[in-house]
Design a protein around this motif. Sequence first.
Motif, PDB file in Angstrom:
ATOM      1  N   ASP A   1       0.818  -1.212   0.000  1.00  0.00           N
ATOM      2  CA  ASP A   1       0.000   0.000   0.000  1.00  0.00           C
ATOM      3  C   ASP A   1       0.854   1.265   0.000  1.00  0.00           C
ATOM      4  O   ASP A   1       0.333   2.375   0.067  1.00  0.00           O
ATOM      5  CB  ASP A   1      -0.916   0.022   1.235  1.00  0.00           C
ATOM      6  CG  ASP A   1      -1.958  -1.090   1.179  1.00  0.00           C
ATOM      7  OD1 ASP A   1      -2.372  -1.436   0.053  1.00  0.00           O
ATOM      8  OD2 ASP A   1      -2.335  -1.610   2.237  1.00  0.00           O
ATOM      9  N   VAL A   2       2.162   1.076  -0.053  1.00  0.00           N
ATOM     10  CA  VAL A   2       3.063   2.226  -0.023  1.00  0.00           C
ATOM     11  C   VAL A   2       3.036   2.926  -1.373  1.00  0.00           C
ATOM     12  O   VAL A   2       3.234   2.298  -2.420  1.00  0.00           O
ATOM     13  CB  VAL A   2       4.508   1.784   0.317  1.00  0.00           C
ATOM     14  CG1 VAL A   2       5.444   2.981   0.315  1.00  0.00           C
ATOM     15  CG2 VAL A   2       4.524   1.094   1.674  1.00  0.00           C
ATOM     16  N   LYS A   3       2.779   4.224  -1.355  1.00  0.00           N
ATOM     17  CA  LYS A   3       2.765   5.021  -2.579  1.00  0.00           C
ATOM     18  C   LYS A   3       3.781   6.148  -2.463  1.00  0.00           C
ATOM     19  O   LYS A   3       4.005   6.682  -1.372  1.00  0.00           O
ATOM     20  CB  LYS A   3       1.370   5.584  -2.847  1.00  0.00           C
ATOM     21  CG  LYS A   3       0.334   4.521  -3.177  1.00  0.00           C
ATOM     22  CD  LYS A   3      -1.002   5.148  -3.531  1.00  0.00           C
ATOM     23  CE  LYS A   3      -2.026   4.088  -3.908  1.00  0.00           C
ATOM     24  NZ  LYS A   3      -3.327   4.675  -4.292  1.00  0.00           N
ATOM     25  N   VAL A   4       4.376   6.487  -3.588  1.00  0.00           N
ATOM     26  CA  VAL A   4       5.372   7.561  -3.609  1.00  0.00           C
ATOM     27  C   VAL A   4       4.908   8.637  -4.585  1.00  0.00           C
ATOM     28  O   VAL A   4       4.165   8.374  -5.534  1.00  0.00           O
ATOM     29  CB  VAL A   4       6.754   7.033  -4.012  1.00  0.00           C
ATOM     30  CG1 VAL A   4       7.304   6.100  -2.959  1.00  0.00           C
ATOM     31  CG2 VAL A   4       6.704   6.329  -5.360  1.00  0.00           C
ATOM     32  N   LEU A   5       5.381   9.858  -4.343  1.00  0.00           N
ATOM     33  CA  LEU A   5       4.998  10.985  -5.186  1.00  0.00           C
ATOM     34  C   LEU A   5       5.712  10.910  -6.528  1.00  0.00           C
ATOM     35  O   LEU A   5       6.895  10.603  -6.603  1.00  0.00           O
ATOM     36  CB  LEU A   5       5.350  12.302  -4.494  1.00  0.00           C
ATOM     37  CG  LEU A   5       4.604  12.598  -3.183  1.00  0.00           C
ATOM     38  CD1 LEU A   5       5.204  13.810  -2.505  1.00  0.00           C
ATOM     39  CD2 LEU A   5       3.123  12.809  -3.437  1.00  0.00           C
ATOM     40  N   GLN A   6       4.995  11.207  -7.594  1.00  0.00           N
ATOM     41  CA  GLN A   6       5.588  11.330  -8.926  1.00  0.00           C
ATOM     42  C   GLN A   6       5.955  12.802  -9.142  1.00  0.00           C
ATOM     43  O   GLN A   6       5.229  13.556  -9.779  1.00  0.00           O
ATOM     44  CB  GLN A   6       4.621  10.836  -9.995  1.00  0.00           C
ATOM     45  CG  GLN A   6       4.359   9.333  -9.936  1.00  0.00           C
ATOM     46  CD  GLN A   6       3.437   8.881 -11.039  1.00  0.00           C
ATOM     47  OE1 GLN A   6       2.223   9.052 -10.949  1.00  0.00           O
ATOM     48  NE2 GLN A   6       3.994   8.299 -12.092  1.00  0.00           N
ATOM     49  N   LEU A   7       7.095  13.188  -8.604  1.00  0.00           N
ATOM     50  CA  LEU A   7       7.485  14.602  -8.610  1.00  0.00           C
ATOM     51  C   LEU A   7       7.661  15.150 -10.019  1.00  0.00           C
ATOM     52  O   LEU A   7       7.487  16.360 -10.242  1.00  0.00           O
ATOM     53  CB  LEU A   7       8.781  14.773  -7.803  1.00  0.00           C
ATOM     54  CG  LEU A   7       8.678  14.392  -6.326  1.00  0.00           C
ATOM     55  CD1 LEU A   7      10.042  14.489  -5.648  1.00  0.00           C
ATOM     56  CD2 LEU A   7       7.683  15.282  -5.602  1.00  0.00           C
ATOM     57  N   ASN A   8       8.004  14.293 -10.964  1.00  0.00           N
ATOM     58  CA  ASN A   8       8.200  14.769 -12.334  1.00  0.00           C
ATOM     59  C   ASN A   8       6.889  15.036 -13.065  1.00  0.00           C
ATOM     60  O   ASN A   8       6.882  15.564 -14.169  1.00  0.00           O
ATOM     61  CB  ASN A   8       9.029  13.744 -13.129  1.00  0.00           C
ATOM     62  CG  ASN A   8       8.351  12.384 -13.190  1.00  0.00           C
ATOM     63  OD1 ASN A   8       7.676  11.984 -12.246  1.00  0.00           O
ATOM     64  ND2 ASN A   8       8.538  11.665 -14.283  1.00  0.00           N
ATOM     65  N   LYS A   9       5.754  14.676 -12.446  1.00  0.00           N
ATOM     66  CA  LYS A   9       4.452  14.897 -13.073  1.00  0.00           C
ATOM     67  C   LYS A   9       3.585  15.860 -12.266  1.00  0.00           C
ATOM     68  O   LYS A   9       2.377  15.935 -12.450  1.00  0.00           O
ATOM     69  CB  LYS A   9       3.717  13.563 -13.237  1.00  0.00           C
ATOM     70  CG  LYS A   9       4.424  12.600 -14.184  1.00  0.00           C
ATOM     71  CD  LYS A   9       3.622  11.332 -14.382  1.00  0.00           C
ATOM     72  CE  LYS A   9       4.328  10.387 -15.358  1.00  0.00           C
ATOM     73  NZ  LYS A   9       3.554   9.141 -15.565  1.00  0.00           N
ATOM     74  N   GLY A  10       4.192  16.602 -11.348  1.00  0.00           N
ATOM     75  CA  GLY A  10       3.437  17.517 -10.504  1.00  0.00           C
ATOM     76  C   GLY A  10       2.962  18.766 -11.241  1.00  0.00           C
ATOM     77  O   GLY A  10       3.630  19.257 -12.153  1.00  0.00           O
ATOM     78  N   ASN A  11       1.813  19.274 -10.821  1.00  0.00           N
ATOM     79  CA  ASN A  11       1.266  20.523 -11.379  1.00  0.00           C
ATOM     80  C   ASN A  11       1.746  21.685 -10.502  1.00  0.00           C
ATOM     81  O   ASN A  11       1.015  22.169  -9.624  1.00  0.00           O
ATOM     82  CB  ASN A  11      -0.261  20.451 -11.414  1.00  0.00           C
ATOM     83  CG  ASN A  11      -0.888  21.710 -11.986  1.00  0.00           C
ATOM     84  OD1 ASN A  11      -0.200  22.596 -12.490  1.00  0.00           O
ATOM     85  ND2 ASN A  11      -2.207  21.807 -11.896  1.00  0.00           N
ATOM     86  N   TYR A  12       2.981  22.112 -10.736  1.00  0.00           N
ATOM     87  CA  TYR A  12       3.586  23.119  -9.866  1.00  0.00           C
ATOM     88  C   TYR A  12       3.008  24.511 -10.103  1.00  0.00           C
ATOM     89  O   TYR A  12       2.976  25.328  -9.189  1.00  0.00           O
ATOM     90  CB  TYR A  12       5.101  23.117 -10.053  1.00  0.00           C
ATOM     91  CG  TYR A  12       5.722  21.808  -9.617  1.00  0.00           C
ATOM     92  CD1 TYR A  12       5.838  21.478  -8.272  1.00  0.00           C
ATOM     93  CD2 TYR A  12       6.147  20.862 -10.550  1.00  0.00           C
ATOM     94  CE1 TYR A  12       6.372  20.265  -7.858  1.00  0.00           C
ATOM     95  CE2 TYR A  12       6.680  19.647 -10.156  1.00  0.00           C
ATOM     96  CZ  TYR A  12       6.792  19.353  -8.812  1.00  0.00           C
ATOM     97  OH  TYR A  12       7.310  18.159  -8.415  1.00  0.00           O
ATOM     98  N   ARG A  13       2.555  24.793 -11.312  1.00  0.00           N
ATOM     99  CA  ARG A  13       1.904  26.083 -11.557  1.00  0.00           C
ATOM    100  C   ARG A  13       0.615  26.173 -10.745  1.00  0.00           C
ATOM    101  O   ARG A  13       0.328  27.202 -10.120  1.00  0.00           O
ATOM    102  CB  ARG A  13       1.607  26.239 -13.046  1.00  0.00           C
ATOM    103  CG  ARG A  13       0.833  27.523 -13.370  1.00  0.00           C
ATOM    104  CD  ARG A  13       0.640  27.687 -14.860  1.00  0.00           C
ATOM    105  NE  ARG A  13       1.909  27.935 -15.529  1.00  0.00           N
ATOM    106  CZ  ARG A  13       2.024  28.149 -16.843  1.00  0.00           C
ATOM    107  NH1 ARG A  13       0.940  28.126 -17.615  1.00  0.00           N
ATOM    108  NH2 ARG A  13       3.201  28.367 -17.372  1.00  0.00           N
ATOM    109  N   GLY A  14      -0.158  25.087 -10.745  1.00  0.00           N
ATOM    110  CA  GLY A  14      -1.380  25.075  -9.952  1.00  0.00           C
ATOM    111  C   GLY A  14      -1.095  25.205  -8.467  1.00  0.00           C
ATOM    112  O   GLY A  14      -1.846  25.863  -7.729  1.00  0.00           O
TER     113      GLY A  14
END
Length: 338
Positions: A122-135
Amino acid sequence: MGVMYRPPNSGQDQGHKMHHKIESACQKGKVTVIMGDFNMQVDWVNNAASGPKEREFIECLQEGVLEQLVMEPTREQAILDLVLCNEPDLIKDLKVREHFGGSDHNVVEFNLQFERKKVESDVKVLQLNKGNYRGMREELMKIDWEQSLVGKTVEQQWQEFLGVIEDTVQRFIPKKRKVIRGEIRQPWLTKEVGECIKAKEKAYNVAKSSGKSEDWEGYKNKPRITKREIRKERINYEGRLASNIRNDSKSFFKYIKNKREAKVDIGPLQNDAGNLVMGDQEIAEELNKYFASVFTVENMSNMPTIQESQGAESNMVAITKEKVLEKLRGLKIGKSLL
């Protein structure tokens, strides 16, 4: 599963301690695998002891329903390195291979067959390369920080700020299930090193099969050549990491971190009342209290008088885009200070 080593000149007391450890492991009612260098002179094919210590050892194994599975010499003509198991059918493909490095003992290799329960991670990690940083930026700019933080303590302000950031991250950065990777390959294990290792194994298998002195003579130098090649490639790899630390400090410290054998945490600490403090926040507060206690307490009632400067005044401070870019380019990305 455990590993044991019995020194060649062990006394009776050490033998009894070893027998007790083996008996304790066998009494747990589970599959037991014990391996190691026991330095016992036993004819394992006929289960015949050469002395009283060996006889006691065999009786200990029989009481624990342990079977000894290595049937080829592991040092010269003696079987000293053993694999003991109370479920021998679980041990598959046991082989006595070439010598380990510069040791005069052979490698004992085997596969342990067991049922592995499949557990969904159940461990999930952030996909930092697909983040909506402008939002994220637009969302954070809508917050009136002064209004949301006013009248709160530092800890409350931090928790408020942290909660907002974590909520924003959850909404604007997608997640994926963590992939558990297999065996970690040594970064310095090059193609040349792999070929040396294979050549060493092949030469040992040929010499073992033929038994000819010329084949053993051909194998003799292979471990030394392999060890030298491994050492050379490791030194070269570490040298490249060190020389490139200014441009790629992350790879350097990742390698250093993986080489550490132990990771030491901070705490627990003892507070003024003599109680142990174990929580992260409590430990941080105790450390902060100690650091604050060594600060110099200034006498605010006797402040020095500042004399007005008699020098030339400058009312012009020029900050240009070019100067800012020049300073930014001079930042050292691998350090926290300029």
